[in-house]
Design a protein around this motif. Structure first.
Motif, PDB file in Angstrom:
ATOM      1  N   VAL A  92      -3.800  17.617  58.575  1.00 46.58           N
ATOM      2  CA  VAL A  92      -2.455  17.106  58.828  1.00 46.58           C
ATOM      3  C   VAL A  92      -2.344  15.650  58.364  1.00 46.58           C
ATOM      4  O   VAL A  92      -1.358  15.251  57.737  1.00 46.58           O
ATOM      5  CB  VAL A  92      -2.072  17.234  60.322  1.00 46.58           C
ATOM      6  CG1 VAL A  92      -0.728  16.575  60.597  1.00 46.58           C
ATOM      7  CG2 VAL A  92      -2.018  18.702  60.720  1.00 46.58           C
ATOM      8  N   LEU A 127       4.280  10.049  54.709  1.00 47.37           N
ATOM      9  CA  LEU A 127       4.848  10.266  56.026  1.00 47.37           C
ATOM     10  C   LEU A 127       3.843   9.804  57.060  1.00 47.37           C
ATOM     11  O   LEU A 127       2.811  10.442  57.254  1.00 47.37           O
ATOM     12  CB  LEU A 127       5.134  11.773  56.170  1.00 47.37           C
ATOM     13  CG  LEU A 127       5.988  12.290  57.289  1.00 47.37           C
ATOM     14  CD1 LEU A 127       7.371  11.659  57.256  1.00 47.37           C
ATOM     15  CD2 LEU A 127       6.130  13.811  57.165  1.00 47.37           C
ATOM     16  N   ASN A 128       4.092   8.652  57.696  1.00 46.41           N
ATOM     17  CA  ASN A 128       3.214   8.208  58.785  1.00 46.41           C
ATOM     18  C   ASN A 128       3.390   9.128  59.988  1.00 46.41           C
ATOM     19  O   ASN A 128       4.509   9.561  60.274  1.00 46.41           O
ATOM     20  CB  ASN A 128       3.547   6.775  59.206  1.00 46.41           C
ATOM     21  CG  ASN A 128       2.918   5.747  58.281  1.00 46.41           C
ATOM     22  OD1 ASN A 128       2.244   6.098  57.321  1.00 46.41           O
ATOM     23  ND2 ASN A 128       3.161   4.478  58.579  1.00 46.41           N
ATOM     24  N   LEU A 129       2.301   9.406  60.697  1.00 43.81           N
ATOM     25  CA  LEU A 129       2.367  10.301  61.854  1.00 43.81           C
ATOM     26  C   LEU A 129       1.677   9.645  63.044  1.00 43.81           C
ATOM     27  O   LEU A 129       0.643   8.992  62.873  1.00 43.81           O
ATOM     28  CB  LEU A 129       1.666  11.630  61.528  1.00 43.81           C
ATOM     29  CG  LEU A 129       2.261  12.428  60.375  1.00 43.81           C
ATOM     30  CD1 LEU A 129       1.295  13.533  59.938  1.00 43.81           C
ATOM     31  CD2 LEU A 129       3.602  13.038  60.759  1.00 43.81           C
ATOM     32  N   THR A 130       2.236   9.842  64.231  1.00 42.36           N
ATOM     33  CA  THR A 130       1.581   9.345  65.442  1.00 42.36           C
ATOM     34  C   THR A 130       0.475  10.323  65.835  1.00 42.36           C
ATOM     35  O   THR A 130       0.500  11.489  65.412  1.00 42.36           O
ATOM     36  CB  THR A 130       2.583   9.259  66.605  1.00 42.36           C
ATOM     37  OG1 THR A 130       3.029  10.581  66.905  1.00 42.36           O
ATOM     38  CG2 THR A 130       3.781   8.387  66.251  1.00 42.36           C
ATOM     39  N   GLU A 149       1.952  13.441  67.176  1.00 37.54           N
ATOM     40  CA  GLU A 149       2.518  14.300  66.126  1.00 37.54           C
ATOM     41  C   GLU A 149       1.413  15.066  65.397  1.00 37.54           C
ATOM     42  O   GLU A 149       1.571  16.249  65.082  1.00 37.54           O
ATOM     43  CB  GLU A 149       3.307  13.451  65.113  1.00 37.54           C
ATOM     44  CG  GLU A 149       4.691  13.038  65.610  1.00 37.54           C
ATOM     45  CD  GLU A 149       5.448  12.202  64.578  1.00 37.54           C
ATOM     46  OE1 GLU A 149       6.665  12.392  64.461  1.00 37.54           O
ATOM     47  OE2 GLU A 149       4.829  11.353  63.902  1.00 37.54           O
ATOM     48  N   PHE A 155       1.561  19.035  65.217  1.00 39.41           N
ATOM     49  CA  PHE A 155       1.754  19.676  63.923  1.00 39.41           C
ATOM     50  C   PHE A 155       0.542  20.524  63.550  1.00 39.41           C
ATOM     51  O   PHE A 155       0.688  21.578  62.927  1.00 39.41           O
ATOM     52  CB  PHE A 155       2.054  18.638  62.838  1.00 39.41           C
ATOM     53  CG  PHE A 155       3.437  18.046  62.940  1.00 39.41           C
ATOM     54  CD1 PHE A 155       4.529  18.831  63.299  1.00 39.41           C
ATOM     55  CD2 PHE A 155       3.658  16.703  62.670  1.00 39.41           C
ATOM     56  CE1 PHE A 155       5.800  18.290  63.391  1.00 39.41           C
ATOM     57  CE2 PHE A 155       4.933  16.158  62.752  1.00 39.41           C
ATOM     58  CZ  PHE A 155       6.008  16.940  63.113  1.00 39.41           C
ATOM     59  N   GLN A 181       1.140  23.802  65.300  1.00 43.38           N
ATOM     60  CA  GLN A 181       2.336  24.508  64.828  1.00 43.38           C
ATOM     61  C   GLN A 181       2.190  24.984  63.390  1.00 43.38           C
ATOM     62  O   GLN A 181       2.574  26.107  63.056  1.00 43.38           O
ATOM     63  CB  GLN A 181       3.560  23.591  64.947  1.00 43.38           C
ATOM     64  CG  GLN A 181       3.991  23.388  66.401  1.00 43.38           C
ATOM     65  CD  GLN A 181       5.083  22.360  66.532  1.00 43.38           C
ATOM     66  OE1 GLN A 181       5.286  21.538  65.632  1.00 43.38           O
ATOM     67  NE2 GLN A 181       5.795  22.391  67.643  1.00 43.38           N
TER      68      GLN A 181
END
Lengths: 98, 502
Positions: free
Chosen positions: A9, A18-21, A24, A28, A31
């Motif tokens: 991911v 796309l930076n993600l926490t 997240e 993700f 999912q």
């Protein structure tokens, strides 16, 4: 075929700018794995000799008249820009730290 | 000619309003004012609109009145108000696509659809709510909060075009524009008791339609009855050289077909794979009644099989995210929209990643990553490549079916409107809403959703999907008009008249 890890991911986030926490990334990973497992059923279809479809209604050799048409007005474009300076888009530095 | 004196202008059909305006029984300005008042009254509860363009709408309406006063010929929908989905550009008017990344952006140009609406003197009231970048089936993925279904404010109005469908069902506008990539016109129509048509792919120009999945996206007409939908279809359809996939051929005679409504001798195929498990009992019941109704009207209904449809959802959820991840790369915070993290310390790539983190919601991020994965080296053949082959097989299923029948039918959606919050954190459950509508987008056919009654168990609307071969959009209106007329004869009114007053 799937089993998406947190590292996967993070890698996809980098590819997609796309930076993600951390939360997240956890969400993700689970999912995307469920979704990919579900859609992977299409591999059951024997389709080796089937041509791919990229467009539902194929149209070929689409030309238009080579005539001058008005473009967007500079002032209108500038009005929508997040940053505008010296009659240009102002952007952050392009090169990373050395 | 209906006498509109003393009647609520917002309860009228578009064609009735257009006739009254052209006859001088009512001014376009009065019609627009009545709808703006209705929006002010009910939209705080429904939230169909993201932006109401009152001043421009009233100016456009007064322009129609001036044309009439001069004796100019008026179009078939001149002066009629319309709700525009917020994914189509309109010069100088905010266009957000339901996303924070475009908050406050005012496009410098009109989309082709808006040009056509203006040329037909249709009055644009404002921009309607939608799932962010049209990704969703409920409007819950809008960054600006969900729209509510006028039939039950605790339920979803469908999506992605839930703002447009709710505006129709709440009598805020008699006409609306939607866009349909996997069912975003038809499923909202089904769950709100309204009519929506996805034209043949290429039938309406995509110029100025903010792209989700370019090989699937199609704008189309929405209204509360079949004739109004046909009149709007005729207004917006036709060739546009600025969209290289626009079909350069005459638009099918959809208005003539809506006025015909004769299905005697037509052959109608019932798609075996689009019913049964997963379909709500009341949806199946109303659908079976519609089949009997069509047989009673003189059509011959036969069962057909489309064996690859069971793989359509899987193929779609690989093709759509792949195209979307590529299309949404344009939202990089450089030329328009949001820019975040530009504090002098971050590079351009870092600013892009910070901007996209701040500007996109969870469903958009999910699909961008899904598409990035499906297109990445090592997975491309197994995922995207295989999905494109399955797409070919689905098109062949349609070809075989249309060799036997003139149109196909199915329920539009497997269930009636569900409760807000019920599926928002379960992507697979949300994606299953579109199981019956998605095959149409993959093959480029035309399709309509038409209200056929209320499910007995919950009293909520059920939609009939009618599918025609590419460029045979007129058949939708012929069948739709026949079913609608027969149901109005039975009920004494359109189904939408049974919606709560709000």
């Amino acid at each position: 075929m799937s089993a998406i890890t947190r590292a996967d991911v993070e890698h996809l986030g980098r590819l997609a700018r796309l930076n993600l926490t951390p939360e997240e990334i956890d969400n993700f990973a689970g999912q995307l794995d469920v979704i990919l497992t579900s859609v992977a059923r299409i591999s059951e279809v024997a389709a080796d000799d089937i041509p791919p479809t990229s467009h539902p209604i194929p149209v070929e050799n689409v030309y238009r008249e080579d005539v001058v048409r008005p473009g967007l007005l500079r002032a209108d474009v500038a009005a929508g820009a997040p940053a505008w300076e010296d009659d240009r888009f102002r952007v952050p530095r392009i090169l990373g730290e050395a | 000619m209906a006498d509109l004196m003393g009647n609520d202008l917002t309860r009228q059909s578009a064609s009735t309003l257009a006739d009254a305006i052209s006859q001088g029984e009512v001014s376009a300005e009065e019609v627009t004012k009545a709808h703006l008042e209705r929006i002010a009254d009910v939209d705080p509860r429904v939230h169909a609109f993201l932006y109401v363009d009152s001043d421009d709408a009233l100016a456009a309406a007064r322009g129609v009145d001036a044309k009439r006063a001069r004796g100019d010929q008026l179009g078939a929908l001149a002066g009629v108000p319309l709700a525009l989905k917020d994914v189509l550009t309109m010069k100088g008017v905010p266009t957000t696509c339901g996303s924070k990344i475009l908050e406050g952006w005012r496009p410098p140009y009109d989309s082709h659809v808006v040009e056509r609406l203006r040329a037909n003197d249709i009055v644009i009231l404002g921009k309607t709510n939608m799932d962010e970048f049209a990704m969703g089936s409920s409007t819950e993925h809008s960054a600006y909060g969900p729209t509510r279904n006028p039939w039950d404010l605790e339920r979803i109005p469908g999506g992605s075009g839930g703002g447009s469908s709710a505006a129709l069902a709440a009598f805020e506008a008699p006409l609306a524009i939607g866009t349909d990539t996997g069912g975003s016109i038809r499923q909202p129509a089904a769950v709100t008791g309204t009519v929506g048509v996805k034209p043949t792919y290429g039938g309406v120009s995509r110029y100025g339609l903010v792209a989700l999945a370019s090989s699937l996206d199609q704008a189309g007409p929405c209204a509360r009855n079949v004739l109004d939908t046909a009149l709007l279809h005729a207004a917006i359809a036709g060739h546009d050289p600025r969209d290289s996939t626009s079909i350069n051929a005459a638009v099918p005679d959809v208005v003539g077909a809506a006025l015909n409504g004769d299905v005697r001798g037509m052959r109608i195929g019932l798609v075996r794979e689009l019913s049964g498990a997963g379909y709500q009992a009341g949806v199946e019941l109303r659908f079976r009644e519609a089949v009997e109704l069509l047989e009673g009207l003189g059509a011959e209904v036969i069962e057909v099989s489309c064996p690859h449809f069971e793989y359509a959802l899987g193929a779609y959820y690989l093709i759509l995210p792949s195209e979307a991840s590529s299309n949404l790369a344009r939202f990089d915070g450089m030329r328009y929209g949001l820019r975040a993290g530009d504090d002098g310390s971050h590079s351009v790539e870092e600013v892009m990643a910070i901007t996209r983190e701040a500007g996109f919601g969870p469903e958009v991020k999910r699909r961008i990553m899904l598409g990035t994965y499906a297109l990445s080296s090592g997975y491309y053949d197994a995922y995207y490549g295989q999905a494109q082959k399955v797409r070919t097989l689905i098109t062949r299923d349609f070809d075989a079916a249309f060799a036997q029948v003139d149109v196909l039918i199915s329920p539009t959606a497997p269930t009636t409107a569900f409760k807000i919050g019920e599926k928002v954190d379960d992507p697979i459950a949300m994606y299953l809403n579109d199981v019956a509508t998605i095959p149409v987008n993959l093959a480029g056919n035309a399709a309509m959703s038409l209200p056929i009654g209320l499910a007995p168990e919950d009293g909520l609307p059920v939609g009939l999907q009618i599918i025609a071969p590419p460029m045979a959009d007129d058949r939708l209106y012929r069948v739709g008009s026949a079913v609608e007329s027969a149901l109005v004869d039975t009920w004494g009114h359109l189904l939408i008249e049974e919606a709560p007053a709000l």
